[in-house]
Scaffold this active site. Structure first.
Site, PDB file in Angstrom:
ATOM      1  CG  ASP A 116      -2.061  -1.025   1.060  1.00  0.00           C
ATOM      2  OD1 ASP A 116      -2.294  -1.510  -0.064  1.00  0.00           O
ATOM      3  OD2 ASP A 116      -2.697  -1.338   2.085  1.00  0.00           O
ATOM      4  N   GLY A 117       1.958   1.265   0.703  1.00  0.00           N
ATOM      5  CA  GLY A 117       2.842   2.434   0.726  1.00  0.00           C
ATOM      6  C   GLY A 117       3.402   2.746  -0.651  1.00  0.00           C
ATOM      7  NE  ARG A 158       7.192   4.695  -1.372  1.00  0.00           N
ATOM      8  CZ  ARG A 158       6.855   3.985  -0.301  1.00  0.00           C
ATOM      9  NH1 ARG A 158       6.364   4.594   0.766  1.00  0.00           N
ATOM     10  NH2 ARG A 158       7.003   2.684  -0.289  1.00  0.00           N
TER      11      ARG A 158
END
Length: 123
Positions: free
Chosen positions: A62-63, A67
């Protein structure tokens, strides 16, 4: 809409993401699909390449997707997350489905779900 150029944004610290990036690039070469890859945090490269890209496939958790989404908001290109993280709440695809999903993208067999974007600022 058929997809002629695919971008891959990936998490360079995740070995599975770099391996999947290579696997996806090989599939694209074999099927005559133009493609490129960039680290998900490289905002400038993403914005530059997205201008001529039909879809961005994000390889990571998810990160990584969040981004890459910063650049997608600037250029308005469809985004597809391939989960290589722990939860994958934002992703729609698992790594094992990569080739089948790329085939569907290349054939135009997909729909686009519009999502809202929320922006927050600390004062």
């Amino acid at each position: 809409m058929t997809v002629q150029r695919i971008g891959f944004a990936y998490n360079p610290t995740n070995e599975a993401a770099t391996d999947l990036r290579e696997r996806a690039a090989g599939w694209c070469r074999m099927h005559g699909i133009d493609h490129w890859a960039s680290q998900a945090q490289d905002f400038e490269v993403l914005c530059r390449e997205l201008a001529t890209t039909d879809i961005l496939v994000v390889l990571g958790g998810d990160g990584t997707l969040l981004r890459a989404a910063r650049a997608v908001v600037q250029v308005d290109v469809p985004l597809l997350g391939v989960n290589l993280g722990k939860i994958g709440f934002l992703s729609k695809v698992d790594a094992g489905e990569m080739e089948a999903v790329l085939a569907k993208l290349a054939a135009g067999e997909f729909t686009i779900d519009e999502r809202m974007v929320l922006e927050g600022r600390l004062l």
